[in-house]
Design an enzyme around this catalytic site. Structure first.
Site, short mmCIF file in Angstrom:
data_model
loop_
_atom_site.label_atom_id
_atom_site.label_comp_id
_atom_site.label_asym_id
_atom_site.label_seq_id
_atom_site.Cartn_x
_atom_site.Cartn_y
_atom_site.Cartn_z
N GLY A 92 3.52 1.21 2.70
CA GLY A 92 4.00 1.75 1.43
C GLY A 92 3.64 0.86 0.26
N GLY A 94 4.13 -1.74 -1.89
CA GLY A 94 4.99 -2.92 -2.00
C GLY A 94 5.02 -3.48 -3.40
N LYS A 115 -0.30 -1.07 -10.47
CA LYS A 115 -0.38 -2.04 -9.36
C LYS A 115 -0.03 -3.42 -9.91
CE LYS A 115 -3.95 -3.37 -5.97
NZ LYS A 115 -5.23 -2.88 -5.42
N ASP A 127 5.70 -10.72 -3.21
CA ASP A 127 6.42 -10.91 -4.48
C ASP A 127 6.30 -9.70 -5.40
OD1 ASP A 127 3.82 -11.07 -5.37
OD2 ASP A 127 3.93 -13.18 -5.97
N GLY A 128 5.51 -8.71 -4.99
CA GLY A 128 5.39 -7.49 -5.80
C GLY A 128 4.46 -7.63 -6.99
N ARG A 185 -3.48 9.08 1.53
CA ARG A 185 -4.33 8.24 2.39
C ARG A 185 -4.23 8.72 3.84
NH1 ARG A 185 -3.28 2.91 -0.28
NH2 ARG A 185 -2.17 3.44 -2.18
N ASP A 254 -4.66 2.66 5.70
CA ASP A 254 -3.91 2.88 4.45
C ASP A 254 -4.82 2.71 3.24
OD1 ASP A 254 -3.70 0.17 5.62
OD2 ASP A 254 -2.88 -0.35 3.66
N ASP A 264 -8.61 0.72 -3.38
CA ASP A 264 -8.09 -0.62 -3.05
C ASP A 264 -9.19 -1.67 -2.96
OD1 ASP A 264 -5.46 -0.56 -3.31
OD2 ASP A 264 -4.95 -0.43 -1.20
#
Ligand code: AMP
Ligand code: MG
Length: 487
Positions: A92, A94, A115, A127-128, A185, A254, A264
């Site tokens: 997912g 993150g 993002k 940490d996102g 995806r 993913d 990505d």
């Protein structure tokens, strides 16, 4: 439901509304001091945004997720994935959020996604956050891919947050605003299938059909047609990567879209010297995602997609498997066909040149490049000169000139078209040493090298005086290049 923003762009929430089991409403973290580092004005205009609005404090707040366009509900998307071959049921977003879908000026539905916008319930140990360098890297490489004509997610903007991110050192943080025809995806299907909720799986497949392959809806077996469409889209996409010398670096399930767009950009890179075994990613120790493996991995990922779709393809599982296997068998011929068509174009060969002649010619030139450690992009660009009577730009790069001459004689006998070659063989790609130079400068506060590099790589086929250093291979002292994932 659509909600207006200050710039008159309206957001829909189809993903969240049709697939609520896969959407967690979430808010971005605040950015203490947003500062615009890159804005894609043509893309902004396509989406119906006023670039002036996006540059304003309100626009920057939207681009980092600090303010949500009136009434909109950003969500983190759930998905699963095979990472380097092992299944993780819960990945997912993150560190990302889907703001919603925008209908662009041509009526196409496009996701706007952030993002680096802070931790979400899918963050696990992360940490996102995202650092300026990797987000600008995605911006540069995705826009170069678009200019090369390769299907890709797009980059709308990179905004520095003013917050520091802890990596090996402390780095400035940033948020990338990404645009995609969707973020569905292979891993989304794996997630839906793993819940055992067949109704969810069906809604997901219906959304994929409606957004990407509307013709499949009218097919006799819509879900089989969906699978066949994804197989075709990925076969063509990966052929284009191979032709461009692009290495994705982390082809986990993913990170493979249903739409057939490249997604990505982590440890990705364009190859300088041609070598089938090239791996750049620091975490890819076994070379699973090496250049030459990409078609095989795409096929493996598509087999994972097929597994999720079995209950929709046929109520009888055994029959479903037989049908899906037969559909997957189309991957290899489609990939090879797309690759050979592309190679013929790179070599300037007419469509009617027999594949039995073109295929060994294409493979032999790659062997020549591999054995002689030749820069891939500049060799192909230089080759058109040989048609015009000067073989030196290509020939001088090859140590074994006798082998080059023998190959070139076979090729020139087929009467290649030099102008056609120049339309498909780029002069400029985002070369690793140039990307690093631009990112280092931007991280230190100087945006000029970044802006120039984006300008160069977004007009890849047009040779411009004064840009010679952008066309040249990596300097000898650049050494072995390594890229890092999830940074
Ligand atoms: P990627 O390799 O970038 O495709 O990411 C794989 C997974 O790790 C996804 O679920 C990402 O959302 C998550 N992820 C990557 N970096 C971070 C981070 N800094 N914080 C939280 N999650 C992350
Ligand atoms: Mg990913």
């Amino acid at each position: 439901m659509s909600v207006p923003t200050d710039s008159k762009v309206t957001f829909g929430h189809r993903f969240a509304q049709e697939l609520p089991e896969m959407a967690v409403s979430w808010q971005a973290e605040q950015a203490p001091e947003p500062r615009l580092l890159a804005l894609n004005e043509p893309l902004a205009a396509e989406l119906g945004f006023d670039p002036g609005f996006l540059r304003s404090p309100e626009g920057l707040a939207l681009l980092v997720g600090a303010t949500v366009p009136g009434g909109a509900t950003p969500v983190a998307q759930a998905y699963s994935g095979h990472q380097f071959g092992s299944f993780n049921p819960r990945l997912g977003d993150g560190r990302a959020l889907l703001l919603g879908e925008i209908t662009d000026t041509e009526g196409r539905l496009r996701d706007l996604h952030l993002k680096g916008s802070g931790r979400t319930p899918f963050a696990r140990g992360g940490d996102g956050l995202a650092a300026v360098g990797p987000m600008l890297r995605e911006y540069i490489v995705s826009e170069a891919m678009q200019a090369l004509g390769i299907p890709t997610t797009r980059s709308l903007a990179v905004v520095a947050t003013g917050r520091e991110v802890r990596r090996e050192t402390m780095l400035p943080g940033a948020v990338l605003a990404r645009v995609a025809s969707s973020h569905l995806r292979v891993g989304s299907f794996q997630y839906a299938a793993a819940t055992g909720n067949q109704d969810l799986l069906k809604r997901l497949a219906d959304q994929a059909i409606s957004r990407h392959y509307p013709d499949a809806a009218a097919a006799e077996r819509p879900y089989l047609a969906l699978f066949e469409s994804v197989v075709s889209a990925q076969a063509t996409l990966v052929a284009q990567w191979m032709l461009a010398g692009f290495i994705h670096g982390v082809m986990n399930t993913d990170n493979m879209t249903i739409s057939g767009e490249t997604i990505d950009y982590g440890p990705c890179a364009f190859m300088d010297v041609f070598d089938y075994a090239t791996v750049y990613s620091s975490i890819d120790r076994g070379g699973r995602y090496a250049y030459a493996n990409q078609p095989l991995i795409a096929e493996w990922n598509l087999a994972r997609l097929a597994e999720t779709l079995l209950p929709l393809i046929d109520e009888d599982q055994e029959r479903g498997v037989t049908t899906a296997v037969a559909a997957l068998e189309a991957f290899r011929p489609q990939y090879s066909g797309a690759w050979l068509t592309g190679m013929k174009a790179k070599l300037g060969l007419a469509d009617d040149v027999d594949d039995e002649v073109a295929s060994p010619l294409a493979n032999d030139v790659l062997t020549l490049l591999q054995e002689n450690h030749v820069d891939y992009t500049s060799f192909f660009r230089g080759l058109s000169s040989a048609v015009r009577g000067d073989a030196r730009p290509a020939r001088d790069k090859v140590l074994d000139v006798a082998a080059f001459d023998a190959w070139a004689a076979r090729w020139l006998a087929l009467d290649p078209d030099a102008d056609a070659m120049d339309r498909v063989n780029p002069v400029y790609i985002p070369r690793n040493h140039l990307v690093e130079e631009a990112l280092d400068a931007a991280t230190a506060g100087d945006l000029e090298p970044l802006e120039r590099l984006v300008d160069v790589v977004t007009r890849p086929f047009e040779e411009r005086p004064g840009l010679e250093r952008y066309a040249a291979g990596a300097p000898e002292d650049f050494g072995k290049y390594t890229t890092y994932c999830g940074t």
